[in-house]
Design an enzyme around this catalytic site. Structure first.
Site, PDB file in Angstrom:
ATOM      1  N   ARG A 103      45.788  34.621  48.167  1.00 21.52           N
ATOM      2  CA  ARG A 103      44.388  35.059  48.204  1.00 21.52           C
ATOM      3  C   ARG A 103      43.527  34.031  47.475  1.00 21.52           C
ATOM      4  O   ARG A 103      43.763  33.758  46.297  1.00 21.52           O
ATOM      5  CB  ARG A 103      44.262  36.428  47.524  1.00 21.52           C
ATOM      6  N   HIS A 147      33.197  35.734  45.845  1.00 28.30           N
ATOM      7  CA  HIS A 147      33.802  35.987  44.536  1.00 28.30           C
ATOM      8  C   HIS A 147      32.784  35.516  43.493  1.00 28.30           C
ATOM      9  O   HIS A 147      33.043  34.601  42.715  1.00 28.30           O
ATOM     10  CB  HIS A 147      35.143  35.277  44.418  1.00 28.30           C
ATOM     11  N   GLU A 192      35.062  42.752  43.647  1.00 28.27           N
ATOM     12  CA  GLU A 192      34.621  43.474  42.446  1.00 28.27           C
ATOM     13  C   GLU A 192      33.100  43.571  42.327  1.00 28.27           C
ATOM     14  O   GLU A 192      32.515  43.017  41.364  1.00 28.27           O
ATOM     15  CB  GLU A 192      35.195  42.813  41.184  1.00 28.27           C
ATOM     16  N   ASN A 321      42.032  45.767  42.870  1.00 32.65           N
ATOM     17  CA  ASN A 321      42.254  44.967  41.658  1.00 32.65           C
ATOM     18  C   ASN A 321      42.506  45.963  40.532  1.00 32.65           C
ATOM     19  O   ASN A 321      41.644  46.802  40.251  1.00 32.65           O
ATOM     20  CB  ASN A 321      41.024  44.129  41.309  1.00 32.65           C
ATOM     21  N   TYR A 323      43.477  46.442  36.520  1.00 30.22           N
ATOM     22  CA  TYR A 323      43.684  45.868  35.187  1.00 30.22           C
ATOM     23  C   TYR A 323      43.922  46.919  34.121  1.00 30.22           C
ATOM     24  O   TYR A 323      44.362  46.583  33.025  1.00 30.22           O
ATOM     25  CB  TYR A 323      42.497  44.981  34.808  1.00 30.22           C
ATOM     26  N   GLU A 373      44.569  41.942  42.972  1.00 29.95           N
ATOM     27  CA  GLU A 373      44.650  41.326  41.641  1.00 29.95           C
ATOM     28  C   GLU A 373      45.381  42.263  40.696  1.00 29.95           C
ATOM     29  O   GLU A 373      45.192  43.481  40.756  1.00 29.95           O
ATOM     30  CB  GLU A 373      43.265  41.049  41.034  1.00 29.95           C
TER      31      GLU A 373
HETATM   32  O1  IFM Z   1      39.375  36.168  36.501  1.00 30.17           O
HETATM   33  C1  IFM Z   1      38.951  37.415  36.921  1.00 30.17           C
HETATM   34  C2  IFM Z   1      38.723  37.437  38.403  1.00 30.17           C
HETATM   35  O2  IFM Z   1      37.820  36.470  38.804  1.00 30.17           O
HETATM   36  C3  IFM Z   1      38.193  38.782  38.842  1.00 30.17           C
HETATM   37  N1  IFM Z   1      39.007  39.854  38.327  1.00 30.17           N
HETATM   38  C4  IFM Z   1      39.377  39.837  36.946  1.00 30.17           C
HETATM   39  C5  IFM Z   1      39.964  38.483  36.584  1.00 30.17           C
HETATM   40  C6  IFM Z   1      40.373  38.473  35.092  1.00 30.17           C
HETATM   41  O3  IFM Z   1      39.264  38.699  34.290  1.00 30.17           O
END
Ligand code: IFM
Length: 460
Positions: A103, A147, A192, A321, A323, A373
């Site tokens: 990606r 992005h 995002e 994504n 986290y 992600e």
């Molecule tokens: O680096 C970023 C990415 O560009 C978008 N998602 C979170 C990542 C980590 O902060």
């Protein structure tokens, strides 16, 4: 003159030796479905460099990163990981890892220097070479169109604050669909949107550096509209590629066993997740989220008749994504319940990924899902055992979600290699490949060796 960089066997071997025996898997105890996509993710501004080369125009991030005090240590993405020049070496690394999916994002202002109008053929040619290089190595390109790097020329016309930006984006998307056609099996429109809204337009610590929540929500609506128009533009080509968006999603939990905390968790879910998922997948904003917008909030006027039908155009997949989770108290404050990482906003909770994926299936049906992600930064330069643990635990949660019936088709760790981490500059290393930014030498970390084994075994 371009400096050459070398991926030495010595460096690879040294790190491989540091991988604990328990990581050297012989066969998979947790096998993934045949054809599961094993990937890694990057984005243009974070990786490419060559900011002023071959006709590329500036983006908001070029301008923002050069403003004093914006980025740690005054870092910029001018050179980044120099991928624009070193992409062949990087493609070979991807092949050697065994990646089956990659990606990356297109720099809008590299292909359309002022965001619209004249196409820059040298910019388009770079992505042709990159895509062809992936395909010839058996790696499927997953291409993100936006992005965060809005062309500066469009920002000067208001950028995403201007409703016209949605149409400019769709025109750019159409240009890319025409240029690359079916060589790109999967397109992702916006990455995002929540981060653009929360960090670029509310906290102001990302480009374009504004601090205006009311304006931020207008930007959020226009990003969604741009997504919908781009989906329609792809359908109009009659091509076979698939399309969706990449959303940063966070399962929300009450931080206490109280009705107040439970109510706040529902409200946080509306803000974190449903305000993006519902328009995209159900064609409507959640009523409880709309109710949080004042009667005179500009976002209300920004939502025009017909917009939600466009935004809700059928998506082929959902990019997730992940986290970490969000825990909220009865007063609506966010609290951390799990360990963090060098990125202090991050809460490490692999089970949250299972909760998130199964929730998407429950509430939005069987739309194919790609983890677009997932990762963590660590200060361990090469022996990143903490990242190995992180990846193993999250992949275990992903495997459990597949067992529970989630149509999860691929996983892209963030990130393939160390790169420009936005306001943190080069101080946070998210890659499984170490980049020495002084020499641009690439070296596999322990996590890369581990991931290679996982891919070879198609499982953990
Ligand atoms: O680096 C970023 C990415 O560009 C978008 N998602 C979170 C990542 C980590 O902060």
């Amino acid at each position: 003159m371009r400096r050459r960089s070398v991926l030495t066997l010595g460096a690879v071997g040294a790190v491989a030796a540091a991988v604990r025996p328990s990581d050297a898997l012989a066969s998979a105890a947790l096998p993934f479905p045949p054809g599961f996509g094993w990937g890694a993710a990057t984005s243009a501004y974070q990786l490419e460099g060559a900011a002023k080369e071959d006709g590329r125009g500036p983006s908001v991030w070029d301008v923002f990163s050069h403003q004093p005090g914006r980025i740690r240590n005054g870092d910029t993405g001018d050179v980044a990981a120099d991928h624009y020049h070193r992409y062949t070496e990087d493609l070979d690394i991807m092949r050697d890892l065994g990646l089956t999916s990659y990606r990356f994002s297109i720099s809008w202002s590299r292909v359309l220097p002022t965001g619209r109008g004249t196409v820059n053929p040298r910019g388009v040619d770079f992505y042709h070479r990159l895509i062809d290089g992936l395909l010839s190595r058996g790696i499927a390109p997953v291409v993100t169109l936006f992005h965060w790097d809005t062309p500066q020329a469009l920002q000067e016309l208001g950028g995403w604050e201007n409703r016209d930006c949605a149409s400019w984006f769709a025109d750019y998307a159409h240009t890319m669909f025409s240029a690359f056609g079916d060589t790109v099996p999967t397109w992702l429109t916006i990455n995002e949107p929540k981060t653009v809204v929360d960090v670029g337009y509310t906290a102001g610590t990302h480009a374009p550096g504004k601090q205006d929540r009311r304006l931020a929500n207008v930007v959020g609506h226009h990003l969604l509209l741009g997504h919908g128009l781009a989906v329609q533009a792809l359908r109009a080509t009659g091509g076979r590629s698939r399309i969706g968006a990449a959303l940063s999603l966070s399962p929300t939990y009450p931080a206490a066993d109280s009705d107040g905390a439970r109510r706040q968790a529902v409200a946080a879910d509306a803000e974190e997740n449903r305000r993006w998922l519902d328009p995209l997948l159900l064609g409507r904003y959640p009523e409880d989220w709309l109710a949080t917008q004042a009667a005179d909030a500009p976002v209300r006027a920004a939502i025009k008749d017909g917009d939600l039908a466009i935004i809700g155009s059928r998506n082929d997949l959902l990019g997730v994504n992940y986290y970490g989770p969000t825990h909220v108290t009865a007063t609506g404050s966010r609290v951390m319940r799990h360990p963090t990482s060098q990125a202090t906003w991050q809460e490490i909770y692999p089970d949250g990924l299972f909760d998130l994926l199964t929730r998407v299936k429950r509430d939005y049906g069987d739309i194919p899902v790609s983890i677009t992600e997932n990762g963590m930064p660590t200060q361990n330069p090469l022996h990143d055992q903490d990242r190995v643990t992180f990846l193993r635990d999250h992949l275990t949660a992903a495997h459990r979600a597949i067992q529970a019936g989630v149509p999860l088709e691929s996983y892209h760790l963030w990130s393939l290699m160390d790169n420009f981490e936005w306001a943190e500059g080069y101080t946070q290393r998210w890659g499984i490949i170490h980049v020495d930014f002084a020499t641009q030498r690439r070296t596999l970390k322990a996590s890369a060796e581990w991931y290679k084994t996982v891919i070879a075994n198609n499982g953990l």
